[in-house]
Design a protein around this motif. Structure first.
Motif, PDB file in Angstrom:
ATOM      1  N   GLY A  95       0.794  -1.221   0.000  1.00 46.79           N
ATOM      2  CA  GLY A  95       0.000   0.000   0.000  1.00 46.79           C
ATOM      3  C   GLY A  95       0.825   1.269   0.000  1.00 46.79           C
ATOM      4  O   GLY A  95       0.282   2.362   0.155  1.00 46.79           O
ATOM      5  N   GLN A  96       2.139   1.151  -0.198  1.00 43.67           N
ATOM      6  CA  GLN A  96       3.022   2.316  -0.162  1.00 43.67           C
ATOM      7  C   GLN A  96       3.651   2.637  -1.515  1.00 43.67           C
ATOM      8  O   GLN A  96       4.616   3.391  -1.592  1.00 43.67           O
ATOM      9  N   GLY A  97       3.131   2.039  -2.587  1.00 42.82           N
ATOM     10  CA  GLY A  97       3.625   2.353  -3.920  1.00 42.82           C
ATOM     11  C   GLY A  97       4.775   1.497  -4.416  1.00 42.82           C
ATOM     12  O   GLY A  97       5.277   1.722  -5.521  1.00 42.82           O
ATOM     13  N   VAL A  98       5.191   0.509  -3.638  1.00 35.28           N
ATOM     14  CA  VAL A  98       6.317  -0.339  -4.035  1.00 35.28           C
ATOM     15  C   VAL A  98       5.954  -1.174  -5.262  1.00 35.28           C
ATOM     16  O   VAL A  98       6.701  -1.223  -6.239  1.00 35.28           O
ATOM     17  N   GLY A  99       4.807  -1.833  -5.217  1.00 36.37           N
ATOM     18  CA  GLY A  99       4.372  -2.652  -6.348  1.00 36.37           C
ATOM     19  C   GLY A  99       4.218  -1.827  -7.612  1.00 36.37           C
ATOM     20  O   GLY A  99       4.645  -2.240  -8.697  1.00 36.37           O
ATOM     21  N   GLU A 100       3.639  -0.662  -7.490  1.00 33.83           N
ATOM     22  CA  GLU A 100       3.465   0.209  -8.649  1.00 33.83           C
ATOM     23  C   GLU A 100       4.809   0.618  -9.235  1.00 33.83           C
ATOM     24  O   GLU A 100       4.989   0.611 -10.456  1.00 33.83           O
ATOM     25  N   ALA A 101       5.755   0.968  -8.388  1.00 35.61           N
ATOM     26  CA  ALA A 101       7.082   1.358  -8.878  1.00 35.61           C
ATOM     27  C   ALA A 101       7.736   0.210  -9.636  1.00 35.61           C
ATOM     28  O   ALA A 101       8.343   0.421 -10.697  1.00 35.61           O
ATOM     29  N   LEU A 102       7.601  -1.008  -9.132  1.00 34.61           N
ATOM     30  CA  LEU A 102       8.188  -2.164  -9.797  1.00 34.61           C
ATOM     31  C   LEU A 102       7.514  -2.437 -11.143  1.00 34.61           C
ATOM     32  O   LEU A 102       8.193  -2.698 -12.142  1.00 34.61           O
ATOM     33  N   VAL A 103       6.188  -2.370 -11.195  1.00 35.39           N
ATOM     34  CA  VAL A 103       5.483  -2.615 -12.459  1.00 35.39           C
ATOM     35  C   VAL A 103       5.832  -1.526 -13.466  1.00 35.39           C
ATOM     36  O   VAL A 103       6.091  -1.818 -14.640  1.00 35.39           O
ATOM     37  N   ARG A 104       5.864  -0.280 -13.042  1.00 35.21           N
ATOM     38  CA  ARG A 104       6.233   0.801 -13.965  1.00 35.21           C
ATOM     39  C   ARG A 104       7.652   0.595 -14.510  1.00 35.21           C
ATOM     40  O   ARG A 104       7.923   0.867 -15.685  1.00 35.21           O
ATOM     41  N   HIS A 105       8.540   0.115 -13.664  1.00 35.53           N
ATOM     42  CA  HIS A 105       9.908  -0.163 -14.100  1.00 35.53           C
ATOM     43  C   HIS A 105       9.908  -1.233 -15.196  1.00 35.53           C
ATOM     44  O   HIS A 105      10.578  -1.080 -16.230  1.00 35.53           O
ATOM     45  N   VAL A 106       9.172  -2.313 -14.981  1.00 36.35           N
ATOM     46  CA  VAL A 106       9.078  -3.381 -15.982  1.00 36.35           C
ATOM     47  C   VAL A 106       8.542  -2.827 -17.297  1.00 36.35           C
ATOM     48  O   VAL A 106       9.100  -3.090 -18.371  1.00 36.35           O
ATOM     49  N   VAL A 107       7.461  -2.084 -17.230  1.00 35.95           N
ATOM     50  CA  VAL A 107       6.844  -1.522 -18.432  1.00 35.95           C
ATOM     51  C   VAL A 107       7.840  -0.617 -19.161  1.00 35.95           C
ATOM     52  O   VAL A 107       7.999  -0.706 -20.385  1.00 35.95           O
ATOM     53  N   ASP A 108       8.525   0.240 -18.427  1.00 32.18           N
ATOM     54  CA  ASP A 108       9.505   1.142 -19.051  1.00 32.18           C
ATOM     55  C   ASP A 108      10.624   0.360 -19.735  1.00 32.18           C
ATOM     56  O   ASP A 108      11.043   0.704 -20.844  1.00 32.18           O
ATOM     57  N   ARG A 109      11.106  -0.699 -19.079  1.00 36.75           N
ATOM     58  CA  ARG A 109      12.180  -1.508 -19.666  1.00 36.75           C
ATOM     59  C   ARG A 109      11.742  -2.137 -20.982  1.00 36.75           C
ATOM     60  O   ARG A 109      12.456  -2.082 -21.981  1.00 36.75           O
ATOM     61  N   PHE A 110      10.551  -2.748 -20.982  1.00 36.05           N
ATOM     62  CA  PHE A 110      10.081  -3.394 -22.207  1.00 36.05           C
ATOM     63  C   PHE A 110       9.727  -2.375 -23.290  1.00 36.05           C
ATOM     64  O   PHE A 110       9.939  -2.632 -24.474  1.00 36.05           O
ATOM     65  N   ARG A 111       9.226  -1.213 -22.905  1.00 37.68           N
ATOM     66  CA  ARG A 111       8.944  -0.165 -23.889  1.00 37.68           C
ATOM     67  C   ARG A 111      10.245   0.264 -24.567  1.00 37.68           C
ATOM     68  O   ARG A 111      10.307   0.380 -25.786  1.00 37.68           O
ATOM     69  N   GLU A 112      11.300   0.472 -23.783  1.00 37.01           N
ATOM     70  CA  GLU A 112      12.610   0.862 -24.326  1.00 37.01           C
ATOM     71  C   GLU A 112      13.162  -0.198 -25.276  1.00 37.01           C
ATOM     72  O   GLU A 112      13.860   0.126 -26.240  1.00 37.01           O
ATOM     73  N   GLU A 113      12.841  -1.460 -25.013  1.00 34.71           N
ATOM     74  CA  GLU A 113      13.357  -2.562 -25.818  1.00 34.71           C
ATOM     75  C   GLU A 113      12.493  -2.845 -27.049  1.00 34.71           C
ATOM     76  O   GLU A 113      12.813  -3.728 -27.832  1.00 34.71           O
ATOM     77  N   GLY A 114      11.381  -2.115 -27.185  1.00 34.93           N
ATOM     78  CA  GLY A 114      10.551  -2.257 -28.373  1.00 34.93           C
ATOM     79  C   GLY A 114       9.485  -3.336 -28.308  1.00 34.93           C
ATOM     80  O   GLY A 114       8.924  -3.701 -29.349  1.00 34.93           O
ATOM     81  N   ALA A 115       9.187  -3.840 -27.129  1.00 29.95           N
ATOM     82  CA  ALA A 115       8.117  -4.835 -27.010  1.00 29.95           C
ATOM     83  C   ALA A 115       6.783  -4.199 -27.388  1.00 29.95           C
ATOM     84  O   ALA A 115       6.574  -3.000 -27.191  1.00 29.95           O
ATOM     85  N   THR A 116       5.892  -4.999 -27.930  1.00 27.59           N
ATOM     86  CA  THR A 116       4.570  -4.488 -28.307  1.00 27.59           C
ATOM     87  C   THR A 116       3.610  -4.463 -27.130  1.00 27.59           C
ATOM     88  O   THR A 116       2.616  -3.744 -27.156  1.00 27.59           O
ATOM     89  N   ALA A 117       3.899  -5.263 -26.099  1.00 24.81           N
ATOM     90  CA  ALA A 117       3.009  -5.365 -24.949  1.00 24.81           C
ATOM     91  C   ALA A 117       3.768  -5.996 -23.787  1.00 24.81           C
ATOM     92  O   ALA A 117       4.861  -6.557 -23.964  1.00 24.81           O
ATOM     93  N   VAL A 118       3.161  -5.904 -22.613  1.00 28.40           N
ATOM     94  CA  VAL A 118       3.656  -6.598 -21.424  1.00 28.40           C
ATOM     95  C   VAL A 118       2.501  -7.444 -20.908  1.00 28.40           C
ATOM     96  O   VAL A 118       1.367  -6.965 -20.813  1.00 28.40           O
ATOM     97  N   VAL A 119       2.807  -8.705 -20.602  1.00 25.83           N
ATOM     98  CA  VAL A 119       1.790  -9.614 -20.079  1.00 25.83           C
ATOM     99  C   VAL A 119       2.245 -10.204 -18.756  1.00 25.83           C
ATOM    100  O   VAL A 119       3.437 -10.226 -18.445  1.00 25.83           O
ATOM    101  N   MET A 120       1.269 -10.676 -17.994  1.00 20.93           N
ATOM    102  CA  MET A 120       1.565 -11.362 -16.739  1.00 20.93           C
ATOM    103  C   MET A 120       0.361 -12.192 -16.332  1.00 20.93           C
ATOM    104  O   MET A 120      -0.754 -11.949 -16.798  1.00 20.93           O
ATOM    105  N   SER A 121       0.614 -13.186 -15.497  1.00 19.12           N
ATOM    106  CA  SER A 121      -0.438 -14.033 -14.939  1.00 19.12           C
ATOM    107  C   SER A 121      -0.545 -13.757 -13.452  1.00 19.12           C
ATOM    108  O   SER A 121       0.456 -13.479 -12.790  1.00 19.12           O
ATOM    109  N   THR A 122      -1.756 -13.879 -12.946  1.00 20.26           N
ATOM    110  CA  THR A 122      -1.963 -13.762 -11.507  1.00 20.26           C
ATOM    111  C   THR A 122      -3.025 -14.772 -11.097  1.00 20.26           C
ATOM    112  O   THR A 122      -3.850 -15.189 -11.912  1.00 20.26           O
ATOM    113  N   ASN A 123      -2.988 -15.150  -9.859  1.00 22.11           N
ATOM    114  CA  ASN A 123      -3.939 -16.127  -9.334  1.00 22.11           C
ATOM    115  C   ASN A 123      -5.358 -15.576  -9.469  1.00 22.11           C
ATOM    116  O   ASN A 123      -5.619 -14.436  -9.085  1.00 22.11           O
ATOM    117  N   ALA A 124      -6.241 -16.381 -10.008  1.00 26.93           N
ATOM    118  CA  ALA A 124      -7.635 -15.954 -10.176  1.00 26.93           C
ATOM    119  C   ALA A 124      -8.260 -15.590  -8.845  1.00 26.93           C
ATOM    120  O   ALA A 124      -9.173 -14.774  -8.773  1.00 26.93           O
TER     121      ALA A 124
END
Length: 163
Positions: A95-124
């Motif tokens: 609840g302190q923004g740690v998860g958001e910072a990590l996800v934004r980092h992943v998205v930025d990395r893949f955007r820089e590398e030219g990926a068309t999308a980012v995907v992930m799985s989570t428990n239903a």
């Protein structure tokens, strides 16, 4: 808090924190998954392990595994997509923004590398706060890609279009 690549001296703390973060989601069917979650060294060797640490550079607040093409940790990504796994935030840091910072980092990395999308799985049956985070950041459900790695464990897929 800042983000950096995991170091060997972090592995034990990352593994323990990841198991603690996932503990409420572990069922009898997925309890063996705890060993997988604890193996930070393998994730760093076979993928790319990132950590959010406190200002002292040692307190592990969160972690995420970036899975590029060719990594045995990839599960649902197509060739032109990035994937991340095992996003975990220490219970005391949730609840302190740690998860958001990590996800934004992943998205930025893949955007820089030219990926068309980012995907992930989570428990239903996972945590609603995590699913709200993905949705708030623009990830959308891809029910046609949902899957089950073992009986009793249902995973749902989210995707963020980077185009």
């Amino acid at each position: 808090m800042h983000l950096r690549r995991a170091r060997p001296e972090d592995y034990e703390a990352i593994g323990a924190m990841t198991v603690a973060a996932y503990q409420p989601q572990l069922t009898d069917a997925s309890s063996s998954y705890a060993e997988h979650l604890a193996n930070a060294e393998a994730r760093d060797r076979q993928a790319e392990l990132w950590v959010a640490v406190g200002s002292d550079d040692h307190e592990v607040l969160g972690t995420v595994t970036i899975c590029r093409e060719g990594s045995p940790w990839r599960e649902v990504a197509a060739a032109d997509e990035g994937e991340f796994r095992m996003l975990a935030v220490a219970p005391q840091a949730q609840g302190q923004g740690v998860g958001e910072a990590l996800v934004r980092h992943v998205v930025d990395r893949f955007r820089e590398e030219g990926a068309t999308a980012v995907v992930m799985s989570t428990n239903a049956h996972g945590t609603a706060p995590a699913q709200r985070l993905y949705q708030r950041l623009g990830f959308v459900r891809c029910p046609e890609r949902d899957w089950s790695p073992m009986p009793g464990v249902e995973l749902i897929v989210y995707r963020l279009d980077l185009a």
